[in-house]
Each structure stands twice: as C-alpha cells, then as structure tokens.
Design an enzyme around this catalytic site. Structure first.
Site, PDB file in Angstrom:
ATOM      1  N   ASP A 101      42.853  39.693  34.350  1.00  0.00           N
ATOM      2  CA  ASP A 101      42.187  38.796  35.201  1.00  0.00           C
ATOM      3  C   ASP A 101      41.995  37.114  34.729  1.00  0.00           C
ATOM      4  OD1 ASP A 101      41.520  38.111  37.710  1.00  0.00           O
ATOM      5  OD2 ASP A 101      39.403  38.448  37.492  1.00  0.00           O
ATOM      6  N   GLY A 102      42.238  36.161  35.562  1.00  0.00           N
ATOM      7  CA  GLY A 102      41.739  34.887  35.247  1.00  0.00           C
ATOM      8  C   GLY A 102      42.818  33.873  35.270  1.00  0.00           C
ATOM      9  N   ASN A 103      44.065  34.497  35.412  1.00  0.00           N
ATOM     10  CA  ASN A 103      45.372  33.809  35.343  1.00  0.00           C
ATOM     11  C   ASN A 103      45.347  32.552  36.265  1.00  0.00           C
ATOM     12  OD1 ASN A 103      46.225  35.736  33.687  1.00  0.00           O
ATOM     13  ND2 ASN A 103      47.824  36.438  35.404  1.00  0.00           N
ATOM     14  N   ARG A 156      42.681  30.715  37.624  1.00  0.00           N
ATOM     15  CA  ARG A 156      41.576  29.817  37.216  1.00  0.00           C
ATOM     16  C   ARG A 156      42.080  29.070  35.813  1.00  0.00           C
ATOM     17  NH1 ARG A 156      36.969  34.093  36.947  1.00  0.00           N
ATOM     18  NH2 ARG A 156      38.659  35.545  37.387  1.00  0.00           N
ATOM     19  N   ARG A 215      49.182  28.602  40.389  1.00  0.00           N
ATOM     20  CA  ARG A 215      48.846  29.773  39.871  1.00  0.00           C
ATOM     21  C   ARG A 215      49.784  30.569  39.164  1.00  0.00           C
ATOM     22  NH1 ARG A 215      44.413  32.043  41.999  1.00  0.00           N
ATOM     23  NH2 ARG A 215      45.277  34.154  41.710  1.00  0.00           N
ATOM     24  N   HIS A 235      50.264  33.041  35.782  1.00  0.00           N
ATOM     25  CA  HIS A 235      50.597  34.304  35.577  1.00  0.00           C
ATOM     26  C   HIS A 235      51.645  34.394  34.185  1.00  0.00           C
ATOM     27  CE1 HIS A 235      48.288  35.634  39.043  1.00  0.00           C
ATOM     28  NE2 HIS A 235      49.180  34.998  39.674  1.00  0.00           N
ATOM     29  N   GLU A 284      45.396  45.874  46.375  1.00  0.00           N
ATOM     30  CA  GLU A 284      44.815  44.840  47.149  1.00  0.00           C
ATOM     31  C   GLU A 284      45.228  43.496  46.962  1.00  0.00           C
ATOM     32  OE1 GLU A 284      42.733  47.208  45.206  1.00  0.00           O
ATOM     33  OE2 GLU A 284      42.451  48.226  47.168  1.00  0.00           O
ATOM     34  N   ARG A 288      47.497  38.515  48.906  1.00  0.00           N
ATOM     35  CA  ARG A 288      47.900  37.345  48.540  1.00  0.00           C
ATOM     36  C   ARG A 288      49.107  36.853  49.228  1.00  0.00           C
ATOM     37  NH1 ARG A 288      46.039  36.802  42.237  1.00  0.00           N
ATOM     38  NH2 ARG A 288      44.073  38.021  42.276  1.00  0.00           N
ATOM     39  N   LEU A 299      52.717  53.582  20.398  1.00  0.00           N
ATOM     40  CA  LEU A 299      51.777  53.100  21.401  1.00  0.00           C
ATOM     41  C   LEU A 299      52.302  53.485  22.808  1.00  0.00           C
ATOM     42  CD1 LEU A 299      49.187  51.076  22.070  1.00  0.00           C
ATOM     43  CD2 LEU A 299      51.186  49.372  22.500  1.00  0.00           C
ATOM     44  N   LEU A 311      34.943  46.596  38.555  1.00  0.00           N
ATOM     45  CA  LEU A 311      36.217  47.262  38.165  1.00  0.00           C
ATOM     46  C   LEU A 311      37.291  46.969  39.003  1.00  0.00           C
ATOM     47  CD1 LEU A 311      34.919  50.920  37.298  1.00  0.00           C
ATOM     48  CD2 LEU A 311      35.834  49.170  35.583  1.00  0.00           C
TER      49      LEU A 311
HETATM   50  C1  IPE Z   1      42.208  42.689  39.536  1.00  0.00           C
HETATM   51  O1  IPE Z   1      41.982  41.412  39.535  1.00  0.00           O
HETATM   52  C2  IPE Z   1      43.571  43.115  39.567  1.00  0.00           C
HETATM   53  C3  IPE Z   1      44.478  42.576  38.584  1.00  0.00           C
HETATM   54  C4  IPE Z   1      44.040  42.075  37.373  1.00  0.00           C
HETATM   55  C5  IPE Z   1      45.730  43.103  38.388  1.00  0.00           C
HETATM   56  P1  IPE Z   1      41.630  40.618  41.034  1.00  0.00           P
HETATM   57  O2  IPE Z   1      41.688  39.049  41.069  1.00  0.00           O
HETATM   58  O3  IPE Z   1      42.662  41.149  41.873  1.00  0.00           O
HETATM   59  O4  IPE Z   1      40.304  41.166  41.412  1.00  0.00           O
HETATM   60  P2  IPE Z   1      39.248  40.510  42.282  1.00  0.00           P
HETATM   61  O5  IPE Z   1      39.578  40.358  43.562  1.00  0.00           O
HETATM   62  O6  IPE Z   1      38.402  39.679  41.520  1.00  0.00           O
HETATM   63  O7  IPE Z   1      38.178  41.695  42.435  1.00  0.00           O
HETATM   64  C1  IPE Z   2      45.047  38.302  37.579  1.00  0.00           C
HETATM   65  O1  IPE Z   2      44.781  36.749  37.704  1.00  0.00           O
HETATM   66  C2  IPE Z   2      46.415  38.509  38.083  1.00  0.00           C
HETATM   67  C3  IPE Z   2      46.444  39.356  39.430  1.00  0.00           C
HETATM   68  C4  IPE Z   2      45.594  39.927  39.851  1.00  0.00           C
HETATM   69  C5  IPE Z   2      47.721  39.806  39.631  1.00  0.00           C
HETATM   70  P1  IPE Z   2      44.334  36.108  39.146  1.00  0.00           P
HETATM   71  O2  IPE Z   2      45.554  35.667  39.816  1.00  0.00           O
HETATM   72  O3  IPE Z   2      43.380  37.149  39.972  1.00  0.00           O
HETATM   73  O4  IPE Z   2      43.600  35.022  38.508  1.00  0.00           O
HETATM   74  P2  IPE Z   2      42.262  34.339  39.188  1.00  0.00           P
HETATM   75  O5  IPE Z   2      41.115  35.421  39.185  1.00  0.00           O
HETATM   76  O6  IPE Z   2      42.551  33.685  40.463  1.00  0.00           O
HETATM   77  O7  IPE Z   2      41.946  33.531  38.262  1.00  0.00           O
HETATM   78 MG    MG Z   3      41.452  37.651  39.867  1.00  0.00          MG
END
Ligand code: IPE
Ligand code: IPE
Ligand code: MG
Length: 230
Positions: A13-15, A17, A26, A30, A60, A64, A124, A184
């Site tokens: 997560d966090g790509n 941001r 965004r 990724h 979920e 997007r 692995l 989670l």
């Molecule tokens: C969780 O991240 C899903 C993946 C990293 C693939 P999200 O960005 O979708 O989670 P929420 O919406 O913050 O809970």
């Molecule tokens: C996780 O990064 C990748 C996926 C959920 C596919 P996000 O796209 O959720 O990045 P943030 O949370 O918006 O920073």
């Molecule tokens: Mg996210």
C-alpha cells in the site's frame, strides 16, 4: 539470516500517496511499486522467508477509476513477462490467490504460463493476490466444500483451510503494511489470525531489503503466545 518467519505477507500500500507527494499521477506510483516488489523478492530468500504473499489487487479495488484498474492489470502482465526468466532462474515458484475468473483474459493467460513454468521451483513461493478478498475466498471455499459433499461432522479447521486459495501453505507469521494504515483490508483474514503485524509509515515504493530486514528483526523480538501463557 533466518528470523523464524517462514511466511511473510505484504499489503503493498501507499503507491498513490508516494506518487502524489512527487506531483506524479498514481500510475507512476504503481510502477514504482513494481520495482519495490522486484527488490523484495530478491531479498526475501536470504532472510529465511520461504513464502511471500503480496496483495496486488483486492476485490474492493474494482471501485477505482477504470483507467487505474486497467493500468494495474497491465502492470501484472508486464511484471510476469519481464520477471519470469529471473524468477525461474532464482527457483521462485509463482502462485496466485484470488478469483482469477473475473480478470481480463490476457492476465489469466500470463498467470497460467507463470504458474506452469515455475511449478517445480522450491526456493521461494511467491503468492500474488490478484482480485483477492478474504471473505470472497472463504465463500468460494465453502462453495467447493458443499459441492464435494463433505460430511459436516468431519469438517474441522484444517480441512476447511485446505479449500482456501492458500491450501498447502503455512499461515503467515508476519503481515507487513506499508503506508501507515492500521487495518487488514480483507487480506488473508482467516490465515492471519495469529500473525504478528508490522505497520510502517514508509510507502510501498520506498521498500527494500533493509526495510524488510528491519521488519523481520522486530518480528523476532516479539513474544508469540497463541493464547497460552508463553
Ligand atoms: C489494500 O490497499 C489493497 C492492496 C494493497 C492491493 P487499499 O488501498 O485498497 O486499502 P484501503 O482502501 O486503504 O483499506
Ligand atoms: C496500493 O497502493 C496498490 C493497490 C491498492 C492496487 P494504493 O493505490 O492504495 O496507494 P494509496 O493508498 O492511495 O497511497
Ligand atoms: Mg491504498
């Protein structure tokens, strides 16, 4: 080094941001996330990790914008195509978690190819969760159990778990969540019941071997009691 975590699960997560902080779209985040995945897969085996599960796309995430969803599907194909030779050479076995039937044909073909090509590798196991949701996985497992005509009295936790996408894999010892969120998000909700959780404010594109090592060192200092008195 071995920290005693056979199975590490990562919520990548966090790509978005990370990209926004750089004034980039965004999808640039990724793409940088893909580089982080390459680094972590390379680092994991020498840190004693035998199974690495990574959350790439949740059930979920279809909410997007269509362009972002399409970009994520393309990146999966790109990752598999560009990485398969090295992964195979490094004896990495690729498997997938989630309901692949809803994914575009081009993804499914590449996934099958990667699984087939690496199925006898054992250094692995890289489990990529794509259109994965913990609740969806449990419902699909229940469906196949019912279809198999299982005797309800014979059903126990071990038998049930064998019907999950992770059947045959040990439960995760450690769940790592970059990006700072304390949840989670539907990832491995059955399997992570006694996993240790490590959350860092670092964004996924910032992840590398030393950060993974730091997470594992923290894990090794935890006391796992599993409900007992330790
Ligand atoms: C969780 O991240 C899903 C993946 C990293 C693939 P999200 O960005 O979708 O989670 P929420 O919406 O913050 O809970
Ligand atoms: C996780 O990064 C990748 C996926 C959920 C596919 P996000 O796209 O959720 O990045 P943030 O949370 O918006 O920073
Ligand atoms: Mg996210």
């Amino acid at each position: 080094m071995n920290y005693g975590a056979r199975h590490v699960a990562i919520i990548m997560d966090g790509n978005g941001r990370w990209a926004a902080a750089r004034g980039e779209p965004r999808v640039v985040g990724h793409r940088a996330g893909l580089e982080a995945l390459r680094r972590i897969v390379r680092a994991a085996p020498s840190l004693g990790v035998e199974y690495l599960s990574v959350y790439a796309f949740s059930t979920e995430n279809w909410k997007r914008p269509a362009e972002e969803v399409a970009a994520l599907m393309d990146l999966l194909v790109e990752y598999l195509r560009s990485e398969i030779d090295e992964l195979d050479r490094e004896h990495v076995r690729i498997v997938f978690l989630g309901d692949r039937t809803a994914l575009p044909e081009r993804c499914q073909l590449e996934m099958e190819r990667a699984e087939r090509r690496t199925e006898s590798n054992s250094r692995l196991v890289l489990a990529i969760a794509m259109n994965y949701g913990g609740r969806d996985e449990i419902v699909r497992a229940a469906r196949s159990l019912l279809r198999s005509g299982v005797d309800p009295e014979s059903l126990d936790e071990e038998r049930f778990a064998s019907y999950l996408d992770t059947g045959g894999m040990p439960d995760p010892d450690l769940v790592i969540r970059p990006g700072g969120e304390l949840r989670l998000s539907n990832f491995l909700i059955w399997q992570a019941n006694y996993a240790e959780i490590y959350v860092t404010p670092l964004y996924w594109p910032e992840f590398d071997g030393p950060v993974l090592q730091e997470a594992l060192e923290t894990f090794a200092r935890r006391e796992r009691r599993f409900g007992g008195l330790g």
